[in-house]
Design an enzyme around this catalytic site. Structure first.
Site, PDB file in Angstrom:
ATOM      1  N   ASP A 378       0.863  -1.188   0.000  1.00 39.95           N
ATOM      2  CA  ASP A 378       0.000   0.000   0.000  1.00 39.95           C
ATOM      3  C   ASP A 378       0.892   1.228   0.000  1.00 39.95           C
ATOM      4  O   ASP A 378       1.023   1.920   1.013  1.00 39.95           O
ATOM      5  CB  ASP A 378      -0.911  -0.038   1.231  1.00 39.95           C
ATOM      6  CG  ASP A 378      -1.919   1.098   1.248  1.00 39.95           C
ATOM      7  OD1 ASP A 378      -2.002   1.852   0.251  1.00 39.95           O
ATOM      8  OD2 ASP A 378      -2.630   1.243   2.265  1.00 39.95           O
ATOM      9  N   CYS A 405      -4.035   4.637  -4.425  1.00 42.36           N
ATOM     10  CA  CYS A 405      -4.970   5.755  -4.560  1.00 42.36           C
ATOM     11  C   CYS A 405      -4.652   6.583  -5.800  1.00 42.36           C
ATOM     12  O   CYS A 405      -5.189   7.675  -5.960  1.00 42.36           O
ATOM     13  CB  CYS A 405      -4.938   6.636  -3.314  1.00 42.36           C
ATOM     14  SG  CYS A 405      -3.320   7.379  -2.986  1.00 42.36           S
TER      15      CYS A 405
END
Length: 448
Positions: A378, A405
């Site tokens: 992540d 993201c």
């Protein structure tokens, strides 16, 4: 007006085309690309030029000549051309926002990774807590960074250091608004961050300023924990507690945590579904933060397995070790992911073998080296990068879950995985940031 382009008017009439990565739609003026904010695909608009570059222009739609059926009245009075830059799509319906985000992800995958994939952006459910449920798309942001100028609170304008003074942020969680930050004056501060835990109700205010001694803190409307100025290295910071899968996670100061109240639990469940960890597995959690994925993986693989988390931020490492202190099958390594994964090896014998790397902590002599069965990473918005991807493909055996993201850096890294013989299996997209261009992505990769 630019001296090199005296023929380009300040206001252009444009036919708006497809959405682009970055919260814009694409139009053209005499063959030159124009990135237009506050417009929607298919609209005809008058747009004020805001930036002139050699090969493109930027502009704000200031008048809608022909409106899209997806256009709605922005709920926030501070949204619009030249106003607050925090939201990109308040003028679009929520279904239209998700379609535009899906189109951006599809385009980035196709252009940067050579992958053709239909993407559906899923709604992130808002956890129901009594009667407090904001209108759809609003009230979700549990961490809000306000800017301060001359003691007055506001939010930055788009691509600007200028501040739009506000008295309410509609995407802020009700717990943040309950503090009354926007209604106070903050002399000496350059920034005020309001943090609330939607699951426990903990509240925190983080202050920034050149001289912490000169920041005057007003009396807020509710009790809060306070972080004043930049903390000393290694200092114990106030924190909020977040709850996921029955476990409490301490997040100190301005540490990273998903800002949508439903996102952390949704992503934790989605990562487990994607990786399908088994009892006794070895799992690697890169950019592990305060230990969210390491914690849920450790519960799934059991005492005969091993989870190794890697994180560079010292405060996050301290939080992760505290949060997972009851799990003997978890080891948190502090250091840059690039450095740690370049040296990491695993011993096969048992969970007590732990890990081996040049920073210490060896496995039992003669233990057979193996790969990690599953890996989750992540990374920040900049992505993992070629070197990390290369080491991950060396270490990973069965599956990799990549949480991102940013569609562009994810697509770039997927291309690196492809070069190493790994294939995109599944891709999920989540609308964890309504009213903005941002989208949370989970890509699952398998050996080709």
């Amino acid at each position: 007006m630019s001296e090199t382009e005296p023929d380009v008017p300040d206001v252009l009439e444009l036919q708006v085309g497809d959405v682009a990565n970055g919260g814009f739609c694409v139009a053209r003026h005499e063959g030159r690309v124009v990135f237009v904010r506050h417009a929607l695909p298919g609209e005809r608009v008058r747009a004020q030029v805001t930036e002139r570059a050699k090969n493109y222009l930027r502009a704000d739609a200031v008048e809608i000549i022909e409106a899209s059926p997806d256009r709605v009245e922005p709920p926030c009075p501070f949204a619009g051309p030249g106003r607050c830059g925090g939201c990109d799509w308040q003028h679009a319906s929520l279904p239209a926002q998700r379609k535009m985000k899906a189109a951006v992800v599809e385009e980035q995958l196709r252009r940067l990774a050579g992958i053709t994939r239909t993407v559906v952006v899923e709604e992130v459910p808002y956890p129901v807590d009594g009667d407090v449920v904001p209108p759809p798309g609003l009230g979700w942001r549990t961490r809000v960074q306000f800017a301060v100028s001359g003691g007055t609170v506001g939010l930055r304008k788009h691509r600007s250091h200028d501040i739009e003074p506000i008295d309410e942020c509609l995407i802020a969680h009700p717990g943040v608004e309950l503090m009354g930050i926007e209604h106070k004056r903050w002399p000496g501060a350059s920034g005020v961050e309001g943090v609330v835990s939607a699951s426990t109700g903990d509240r925190l205010v983080v202050l920034r300023g050149r001289d912490r001694r000169k920041i005057r803190v007003p009396r807020l409307d509710v009790p809060v924990r306070l972080v004043r100025g930049k903390p000393e290295p290694g200092a114990t910071l106030p924190y909020v507690r977040e709850s996921v899968s029955g476990r409490l996670f301490q997040v100190s100061g301005s540490g990273f945590w998903q800002v949508h109240p439903g996102a952390a639990q949704l992503l934790a469940d989605a990562v487990l579904d994607a990786l399908e960890p088994k009892p006794g597995d070895i799992a690697l959690d890169l950019y592990c933060g305060v230990g969210l994925f390491a914690g849920v993986l450790a519960d799934r693989i059991g005492p005969d397995g091993l989870v190794v988390g890697v994180e560079s931020d010292g405060q996050a490492v301290r939080d992760a070790r505290f949060n997972l202190r009851d799990l003997p099958n978890v080891s948190i390594e502090r250091g840059s992911v690039e450095d740690i994964v370049a040296e990491l090896e695993f011993g096969r014998a048992d969970a007590s073998s732990r890990t081996q790397n040049k920073r210490g902590g060896g496995h039992q002599g003669g233990a057979r080296v193996r790969r990690a069965d599953v890996v989750v990473l992540d990374p920040p918005r900049t992505g993992a990068g070629r070197d990390v991807v290369e080491h991950v493909t060396r270490l990973a055996d069965r599956k990799v879950a990549y949480v991102s993201c940013d569609p562009a850096t994810l697509a770039r890294d997927l291309a690196y995985f492809s070069e190493r013989g790994w294939t995109l299996d599944t891709l999920r997209a989540f609308d964890a940031f309504p009213m903005t261009r941002h989208v949370e992505l989970l890509a699952t990769l398998v050996r080709g």
